[in-house]
Design a protein around this motif. Structure first.
Motif, PDB file in Angstrom:
ATOM      1  N   LEU A 233       0.824  -1.211   0.000  1.00  0.00           N
ATOM      2  CA  LEU A 233       0.000   0.000   0.000  1.00  0.00           C
ATOM      3  C   LEU A 233       0.857   1.259   0.000  1.00  0.00           C
ATOM      4  CD1 LEU A 233      -3.087  -0.382   2.380  1.00  0.00           C
ATOM      5  CD2 LEU A 233      -3.059   0.494   0.048  1.00  0.00           C
ATOM      6  N   ARG A 234       1.844   1.268   0.873  1.00  0.00           N
ATOM      7  CA  ARG A 234       2.719   2.448   0.958  1.00  0.00           C
ATOM      8  C   ARG A 234       3.460   2.665  -0.360  1.00  0.00           C
ATOM      9  NH1 ARG A 234       3.334   4.767   5.897  1.00  0.00           N
ATOM     10  NH2 ARG A 234       2.512   3.641   7.703  1.00  0.00           N
ATOM     11  N   GLN A 235       3.891   1.601  -0.967  1.00  0.00           N
ATOM     12  CA  GLN A 235       4.621   1.714  -2.227  1.00  0.00           C
ATOM     13  C   GLN A 235       3.720   2.251  -3.338  1.00  0.00           C
ATOM     14  OE1 GLN A 235       6.172  -2.014  -3.768  1.00  0.00           O
ATOM     15  NE2 GLN A 235       7.959  -0.972  -4.603  1.00  0.00           N
ATOM     16  N   GLU A 236       2.473   1.783  -3.388  1.00  0.00           N
ATOM     17  CA  GLU A 236       1.560   2.215  -4.440  1.00  0.00           C
ATOM     18  C   GLU A 236       1.173   3.685  -4.290  1.00  0.00           C
ATOM     19  OE1 GLU A 236      -1.582  -0.689  -4.068  1.00  0.00           O
ATOM     20  OE2 GLU A 236      -0.834  -1.786  -5.810  1.00  0.00           O
ATOM     21  N   LEU A 237       1.179   4.178  -3.058  1.00  0.00           N
ATOM     22  CA  LEU A 237       0.797   5.574  -2.819  1.00  0.00           C
ATOM     23  C   LEU A 237       1.995   6.498  -2.662  1.00  0.00           C
ATOM     24  CD1 LEU A 237      -2.119   4.897  -0.307  1.00  0.00           C
ATOM     25  CD2 LEU A 237      -2.341   5.765  -2.648  1.00  0.00           C
ATOM     26  N   GLU A 238       3.183   5.950  -2.810  1.00  0.00           N
ATOM     27  CA  GLU A 238       4.410   6.711  -2.562  1.00  0.00           C
ATOM     28  C   GLU A 238       4.545   7.933  -3.459  1.00  0.00           C
ATOM     29  OE1 GLU A 238       9.163   5.744  -1.820  1.00  0.00           O
ATOM     30  OE2 GLU A 238       7.911   4.345  -2.964  1.00  0.00           O
ATOM     31  N   GLY A 239       4.059   7.859  -4.673  1.00  0.00           N
ATOM     32  CA  GLY A 239       4.217   8.961  -5.612  1.00  0.00           C
ATOM     33  C   GLY A 239       3.276  10.124  -5.382  1.00  0.00           C
ATOM     34  N   HIS A 240       2.362   9.969  -4.432  1.00  0.00           N
ATOM     35  CA  HIS A 240       1.387  11.026  -4.159  1.00  0.00           C
ATOM     36  C   HIS A 240       1.769  11.725  -2.860  1.00  0.00           C
ATOM     37  CE1 HIS A 240      -1.292   9.447  -7.312  1.00  0.00           C
ATOM     38  NE2 HIS A 240      -0.906   8.260  -6.883  1.00  0.00           N
ATOM     39  N   GLY A 241       2.468  12.849  -2.990  1.00  0.00           N
ATOM     40  CA  GLY A 241       3.016  13.534  -1.824  1.00  0.00           C
ATOM     41  C   GLY A 241       1.982  14.071  -0.860  1.00  0.00           C
ATOM     42  N   ASP A 242       0.743  14.255  -1.345  1.00  0.00           N
ATOM     43  CA  ASP A 242      -0.290  14.799  -0.465  1.00  0.00           C
ATOM     44  C   ASP A 242      -1.076  13.714   0.259  1.00  0.00           C
ATOM     45  OD1 ASP A 242      -1.386  13.875  -2.822  1.00  0.00           O
ATOM     46  OD2 ASP A 242      -2.917  15.444  -2.955  1.00  0.00           O
ATOM     47  N   ILE A 243      -0.714  12.452   0.062  1.00  0.00           N
ATOM     48  CA  ILE A 243      -1.398  11.336   0.723  1.00  0.00           C
ATOM     49  C   ILE A 243      -0.486  10.750   1.794  1.00  0.00           C
ATOM     50  CG2 ILE A 243      -2.398   9.040   0.423  1.00  0.00           C
ATOM     51  CD1 ILE A 243      -3.078   9.843  -2.446  1.00  0.00           C
ATOM     52  N   SER A 244      -1.019  10.586   2.988  1.00  0.00           N
ATOM     53  CA  SER A 244      -0.222  10.011   4.079  1.00  0.00           C
ATOM     54  C   SER A 244      -0.923   8.791   4.645  1.00  0.00           C
ATOM     55  CB  SER A 244      -0.015  11.051   5.188  1.00  0.00           C
ATOM     56  OG  SER A 244      -1.251  11.458   5.747  1.00  0.00           O
ATOM     57  N   ILE A 245      -0.159   7.932   5.304  1.00  0.00           N
ATOM     58  CA  ILE A 245      -0.684   6.715   5.922  1.00  0.00           C
ATOM     59  C   ILE A 245      -0.244   6.687   7.377  1.00  0.00           C
ATOM     60  CG2 ILE A 245      -0.713   4.198   5.906  1.00  0.00           C
ATOM     61  CD1 ILE A 245      -0.129   4.270   2.929  1.00  0.00           C
ATOM     62  N   GLU A 246      -1.197   6.488   8.252  1.00  0.00           N
ATOM     63  CA  GLU A 246      -0.917   6.440   9.686  1.00  0.00           C
ATOM     64  C   GLU A 246      -1.441   5.114  10.231  1.00  0.00           C
ATOM     65  OE1 GLU A 246      -2.253   8.847  13.767  1.00  0.00           O
ATOM     66  OE2 GLU A 246      -2.792   9.608  11.773  1.00  0.00           O
ATOM     67  N   ARG A 247      -0.683   4.509  11.111  1.00  0.00           N
ATOM     68  CA  ARG A 247      -1.119   3.241  11.714  1.00  0.00           C
ATOM     69  C   ARG A 247      -1.924   3.488  12.966  1.00  0.00           C
ATOM     70  NH1 ARG A 247      -1.110  -1.953  12.044  1.00  0.00           N
ATOM     71  NH2 ARG A 247      -0.305  -2.152   9.939  1.00  0.00           N
ATOM     72  N   TYR A 248      -2.989   2.705  13.132  1.00  0.00           N
ATOM     73  CA  TYR A 248      -3.684   2.634  14.417  1.00  0.00           C
ATOM     74  C   TYR A 248      -3.585   1.196  14.910  1.00  0.00           C
ATOM     75  CZ  TYR A 248      -7.827   0.485  12.165  1.00  0.00           C
ATOM     76  OH  TYR A 248      -8.677  -0.350  11.491  1.00  0.00           O
ATOM     77  N   GLY A 249      -4.186   0.884  16.035  1.00  0.00           N
ATOM     78  CA  GLY A 249      -3.965  -0.419  16.664  1.00  0.00           C
ATOM     79  C   GLY A 249      -4.278  -1.627  15.806  1.00  0.00           C
ATOM     80  N   HIS A 250      -5.262  -1.505  14.908  1.00  0.00           N
ATOM     81  CA  HIS A 250      -5.764  -2.670  14.175  1.00  0.00           C
ATOM     82  C   HIS A 250      -5.630  -2.523  12.663  1.00  0.00           C
ATOM     83  CE1 HIS A 250      -8.171  -6.294  13.718  1.00  0.00           C
ATOM     84  NE2 HIS A 250      -9.087  -5.665  13.000  1.00  0.00           N
ATOM     85  N   GLY A 251      -4.957  -1.450  12.205  1.00  0.00           N
ATOM     86  CA  GLY A 251      -4.855  -1.266  10.770  1.00  0.00           C
ATOM     87  C   GLY A 251      -4.267   0.071  10.396  1.00  0.00           C
ATOM     88  N   LEU A 252      -4.730   0.643   9.275  1.00  0.00           N
ATOM     89  CA  LEU A 252      -4.162   1.864   8.720  1.00  0.00           C
ATOM     90  C   LEU A 252      -5.246   2.916   8.460  1.00  0.00           C
ATOM     91  CD1 LEU A 252      -1.838   0.278   5.978  1.00  0.00           C
ATOM     92  CD2 LEU A 252      -1.185   0.984   8.292  1.00  0.00           C
ATOM     93  N   ILE A 253      -4.851   4.183   8.574  1.00  0.00           N
ATOM     94  CA  ILE A 253      -5.697   5.305   8.188  1.00  0.00           C
ATOM     95  C   ILE A 253      -5.008   6.020   7.039  1.00  0.00           C
ATOM     96  CG2 ILE A 253      -6.798   7.459   8.903  1.00  0.00           C
ATOM     97  CD1 ILE A 253      -6.675   6.423  11.787  1.00  0.00           C
ATOM     98  N   ILE A 254      -5.653   6.042   5.880  1.00  0.00           N
ATOM     99  CA  ILE A 254      -5.110   6.709   4.698  1.00  0.00           C
ATOM    100  C   ILE A 254      -5.740   8.092   4.606  1.00  0.00           C
ATOM    101  CG2 ILE A 254      -4.787   6.608   2.205  1.00  0.00           C
ATOM    102  CD1 ILE A 254      -5.281   3.578   2.384  1.00  0.00           C
ATOM    103  N   ARG A 255      -4.907   9.121   4.581  1.00  0.00           N
ATOM    104  CA  ARG A 255      -5.381  10.499   4.564  1.00  0.00           C
ATOM    105  C   ARG A 255      -5.108  11.102   3.181  1.00  0.00           C
ATOM    106  NH1 ARG A 255      -2.761  12.198   8.923  1.00  0.00           N
ATOM    107  NH2 ARG A 255      -4.427  11.256  10.152  1.00  0.00           N
ATOM    108  N   ALA A 256      -6.168  11.444   2.462  1.00  0.00           N
ATOM    109  CA  ALA A 256      -6.052  11.956   1.093  1.00  0.00           C
ATOM    110  C   ALA A 256      -5.892  13.470   1.103  1.00  0.00           C
ATOM    111  CB  ALA A 256      -7.273  11.550   0.283  1.00  0.00           C
ATOM    112  N   GLY A 257      -4.711  13.928   1.511  1.00  0.00           N
ATOM    113  CA  GLY A 257      -4.436  15.352   1.570  1.00  0.00           C
ATOM    114  C   GLY A 257      -4.457  15.868   2.993  1.00  0.00           C
ATOM    115  N   HIS A 258      -3.839  17.022   3.181  1.00  0.00           N
ATOM    116  CA  HIS A 258      -3.745  17.607   4.518  1.00  0.00           C
ATOM    117  C   HIS A 258      -5.107  18.066   5.015  1.00  0.00           C
ATOM    118  CE1 HIS A 258      -1.475  19.188   7.860  1.00  0.00           C
ATOM    119  NE2 HIS A 258      -1.982  20.407   7.686  1.00  0.00           N
ATOM    120  N   TYR A 259      -5.960  18.523   4.072  1.00  0.00           N
ATOM    121  CA  TYR A 259      -7.296  19.013   4.405  1.00  0.00           C
ATOM    122  C   TYR A 259      -8.346  18.198   3.647  1.00  0.00           C
ATOM    123  CZ  TYR A 259      -4.806  23.277   5.873  1.00  0.00           C
ATOM    124  OH  TYR A 259      -3.959  24.178   6.475  1.00  0.00           O
TER     125      TYR A 259
END
Length: 320
Positions: A233-259
């Motif tokens: 997942l991180r590799q596939e989204l690596e080229g999109h600088g405005d997308i971030s991935i954060e881990r929570y206890g049971h999985g991931l939260i994908i944030r599509a932009g700062h706002y």
């Protein structure tokens, strides 16, 4: 105020509606809605009640009432009474509870937390959900953004969310039926608005699939693995600088932009939302039920318009 905040502020008038007596019945808000398993167990009920206590502790000054069978005033005393009562409910008792800043069931809220659990007899054939509503103005400051991001991570971790979403949404009263046509109309004009007046209606449909993407897309470990795992997942989204991935206890939260983005139809779908959707589209519910029930008050989501709404980030955007 941020540029995004000013853009939203300029649109607030067309995203809001009040009755002649000044009662707000449609508002723009920030939401986070999460679906999770085992809501009938004492352990999970306790975790959900921890979320309610934490929400009350931070936002209690804004909360006026609670809805559990009926609307009543909210106090620290009856909050604790309902917390303890809910934890003691049996595994086949279903409970619904909402804390709200609204003064009645006929008013749209600015702050709120709500939940509905599943029953043991349904096993894994129904999900539970928890949802929070916060003012959109939070995103106008970095501190507010941090608080929202904290809350979606906190809730996801506490309930071991299977999946969920967060972002901008139309907020309707608890007694929402008369205003579904307004939610329908606004969702046609703004692709970034989540249609979330009835999260309870999806609890039996979102077992093996997710609802879709928004500004924040929550994926539990089961769904992350279906996409090849976190590294993929991180590799596939690596080229999109405005997308971030954060881990929570049971999985991931994908944030599509700062706002979050409103995604006005004339501007087209936000590119970051399109990029996330492209990656997770295979997880989306393939045959969703209608987003709205029939309403005598005007046009609402029916079968075809529901399908178009779910596919709004699939590519070329068309009017419903």
């Amino acid at each position: 105020m941020s540029k995004i905040g000013k853009n939203l502020e300029n649109r607030v008038e067309e995203l809001s509606f009040e009755l002649s007596d000044g009662t707000p019945v449609v508002k723009l808000g920030l939401i986070a809605t999460l679906y999770f398993k085992n809501g009938y167990t004492t352990e999970v009920k306790t975790s959900v009640m921890d979320c309610f206590r934490a929400f009350y502790e931070e936002f209690g000054a804004h909360l006026k009432g609670q809805i559990k069978d009926k609307y009543t005033k909210l106090t620290q005393q009856n909050l604790e009474k309902n917390v303890e009562k809910t934890i003691r409910t049996g595994p086949n008792e279903q409970y619904e509870w909402q804390l709200t800043s609204a003064a009645s069931i006929y008013e749209a809220e600015e702050y709120g937390i709500s939940t509905m659990n599943s029953r043991e007899l349904h096993g894994d054939h129904a999900q539970s959900y928890i949802k929070i509503v916060l003012p959109w103005q939070l995103i106008t400051t970095e501190e507010g953004l941090s608080r929202y991001n904290y809350w979606i991570n906190f809730l996801s971790s506490k309930v071991n969310a299977e999946h969920g979403y967060g972002g901008l949404s139309t907020i309707l009263p608890y007694d929402f039926d008369s205003y579904l046509p307004m939610e329908f109309e606004l969702a046609q004009r703004y692709l970034g608005l989540d249609v979330d007046s009835m999260p309870h209606s999806l609890t039996i449909h979102l077992i093996d699939f997710i609802k879709g993407v928004n500004w924040q897309t929550v994926l539990g470990e089961t769904f992350v693995q279906k996409l090849g795992g976190e590294d993929v997942l991180r590799q596939e989204l690596e080229g999109h600088g405005d997308i971030s991935i954060e881990r929570y206890g049971h999985g991931l939260i994908i944030r599509a932009g700062h706002y979050p983005q409103l995604g006005a139809i004339e501007d087209g779908a936000p590119s970051s939302y399109l990029a996330v959707n492209k990656i997770v589209k295979s997880l989306r519910i393939p045959a969703p039920s209608q987003l709205h029930n029939y309403s005598p008050h005007g046009n609402c989501f029916e079968k075809d318009s529901t399908a178009h709404w779910y596919a709004r980030f699939d590519g070329e955007v068309k009017n419903y």
